[in-house]
Motif scaffolding. Structure first.
Motif, PDB file in Angstrom:
ATOM      1  N   ARG A  79       1.310   4.079  -3.150  1.00 45.56           N
ATOM      2  CA  ARG A  79       0.816   5.763  -3.181  1.00 45.56           C
ATOM      3  C   ARG A  79       1.589   6.799  -3.484  1.00 45.56           C
ATOM      4  NH1 ARG A  79      -0.174   4.081   3.188  1.00 45.56           N
ATOM      5  NH2 ARG A  79      -2.392   4.482   2.881  1.00 45.56           N
ATOM      6  N   SER A  80       3.747   5.592  -3.971  1.00 43.68           N
ATOM      7  CA  SER A  80       3.801   6.816  -4.950  1.00 43.68           C
ATOM      8  C   SER A  80       3.915   7.039  -5.869  1.00 43.68           C
ATOM      9  CB  SER A  80       5.601   6.044  -4.537  1.00 43.68           C
ATOM     10  OG  SER A  80       6.669   6.710  -5.982  1.00 43.68           O
ATOM     11  N   ALA A  81       3.785   8.593  -6.357  1.00 48.14           N
ATOM     12  CA  ALA A  81       3.509   9.272  -7.649  1.00 48.14           C
ATOM     13  C   ALA A  81       4.528   8.049  -8.846  1.00 48.14           C
ATOM     14  CB  ALA A  81       4.015  10.673  -7.488  1.00 48.14           C
ATOM     15  N   ALA A  82       5.446   7.367  -8.138  1.00 48.10           N
ATOM     16  CA  ALA A  82       6.016   7.316  -9.508  1.00 48.10           C
ATOM     17  C   ALA A  82       5.376   5.252  -9.790  1.00 48.10           C
ATOM     18  CB  ALA A  82       7.946   7.186  -8.880  1.00 48.10           C
ATOM     19  N   TRP A  83       4.409   5.370  -8.910  1.00 49.40           N
ATOM     20  CA  TRP A  83       4.191   3.905  -8.785  1.00 49.40           C
ATOM     21  C   TRP A  83       4.089   3.565  -9.895  1.00 49.40           C
ATOM     22  CZ3 TRP A  83       0.033   1.113  -9.218  1.00 49.40           C
ATOM     23  CH2 TRP A  83      -0.494  -0.044  -8.759  1.00 49.40           C
ATOM     24  N   GLU A  84       4.150   2.513 -10.837  1.00 45.74           N
ATOM     25  CA  GLU A  84       3.570   1.981 -11.991  1.00 45.74           C
ATOM     26  C   GLU A  84       3.155   0.089 -11.685  1.00 45.74           C
ATOM     27  OE1 GLU A  84       4.277   2.097 -15.861  1.00 45.74           O
ATOM     28  OE2 GLU A  84       5.417   3.894 -15.712  1.00 45.74           O
ATOM     29  N   GLN A 130       0.370  -1.353  -0.029  1.00 45.51           N
ATOM     30  CA  GLN A 130       0.042   0.252  -0.105  1.00 45.51           C
ATOM     31  C   GLN A 130       0.590   1.235  -0.080  1.00 45.51           C
ATOM     32  OE1 GLN A 130      -3.805   0.588  -0.629  1.00 45.51           O
ATOM     33  NE2 GLN A 130      -3.117   2.314  -0.216  1.00 45.51           N
ATOM     34  N   ALA A 131       1.970   1.072   1.050  1.00 41.04           N
ATOM     35  CA  ALA A 131       2.710   2.570   0.425  1.00 41.04           C
ATOM     36  C   ALA A 131       3.553   2.448  -0.719  1.00 41.04           C
ATOM     37  CB  ALA A 131       3.852   1.822   1.772  1.00 41.04           C
ATOM     38  N   GLY A 132       3.981   1.417  -1.024  1.00 42.31           N
ATOM     39  CA  GLY A 132       4.743   2.032  -2.372  1.00 42.31           C
ATOM     40  C   GLY A 132       3.123   2.401  -3.727  1.00 42.31           C
TER      41      GLY A 132
END
Length: 245
Positions: free
Chosen positions: A215-220, A211-213
């Motif tokens: 939330r990152s704007a860079a997550w794909e 979940q924390a990952g």
């Protein structure tokens, strides 16, 4: 009607109660057709005769869908769950429900006379109607969108999933044993409870990390492993439900 109360659809299945709060609910048999008695898949476990020996509720900082993903594969088990993986090695698994609202299948126990407990032994006699093969397996199924049912040779574990908000979920676990086993001298559910409580907490850390990952704007999102076919099946069913709505 004087108090503007609304009707709720209700269905009973082997002692469990399913509630649907939708204004126009999908009938139970259509929502979870794999639970139909004609399928015969769950009839060998005397579910209506079981009683909760213990209940634990967890509040976790993760979206509810991540728990379905986590439960639906054991690709992560060797690293995250060494004790679980020793009792049911992750490659000792197969799926017998691969599409739709109910997904999952069995895992074979390393010790066919054992169960998923801290000591690897059973807490109670195996259920009478199980055949020899079933006594050496644990069957894991997701029930969309309510939770999970884990059918052991000597008990049944149910995870009930309640979304609290977009990034928080309550998971309530009940360990169900046959009422006769619970009445027997020396009975203790503790080895089963402690085993799954420890496993649950290991999983909650993984879900919170995911979940924390996300939330990152860079997550794909990335590709699934071939060992994660159930995750893709869950996604397909979730999208079908959204499209139907």
């Amino acid at each position: 009607s004087r108090w503007n109360l609304k009707r709720a659809a209700l269905a009973q299945w082997h002692g469990f109660v399913f509630v649907n709060l939708a204004e126009n609910p999908v009938p139970f048999a259509d929502a979870l057709p794999q639970l139909d008695a004609r399928e015969g898949k769950f009839e060998r476990w005397p579910l209506a005769e079981l009683r909760s020996a213990h209940q634990t509720a967890y509040n976790i900082d993760a979206n509810w869908k991540l728990f379905f993903h986590n439960y639906s594969e054991c690709y992560h088990c060797p690293g995250a769950h060494p004790q679980l993986n020793s009792l049911t090695p992750f490659r000792n698994s197969e799926n017998d429900l691969e599409e739709g609202a109910v997904l999952g299948g069995p895992m074979t126990l390393s010790n066919p006379q054992g169960s998923m407990t801290t000591h690897g032994e059973r807490c109670a006699p195996p259920f009478a109607a199980l055949n020899e093969a079933d006594r050496g397996r644990v069957y894991y199924y997701t029930l969309f969108p309510s939770g999970f049912i884990s059918l052991h040779p000597d008990y049944v574990l149910v995870h009930r999933i309640e979304p609290l908000d977009i990034g928080r979920t309550r998971v309530t676990c009940d360990w169900y044993f046959h009422r006769d086993a619970m009445a027997a001298s020396g009975f203790s559910a503790k080895p089963a409870v402690e085993f799954w409580d420890n496993t649950n907490r290991q999983d909650w850390l993984l879900c919170e990390g995911a979940q924390a990952g996300m939330r990152s704007a860079a997550w794909e999102p990335g590709p699934y492993s071939e060992l994660e076919s159930q995750l893709a099946a869950f996604d397909r069913h979730y999208l079908r439900v959204l499209q139907g709505a």
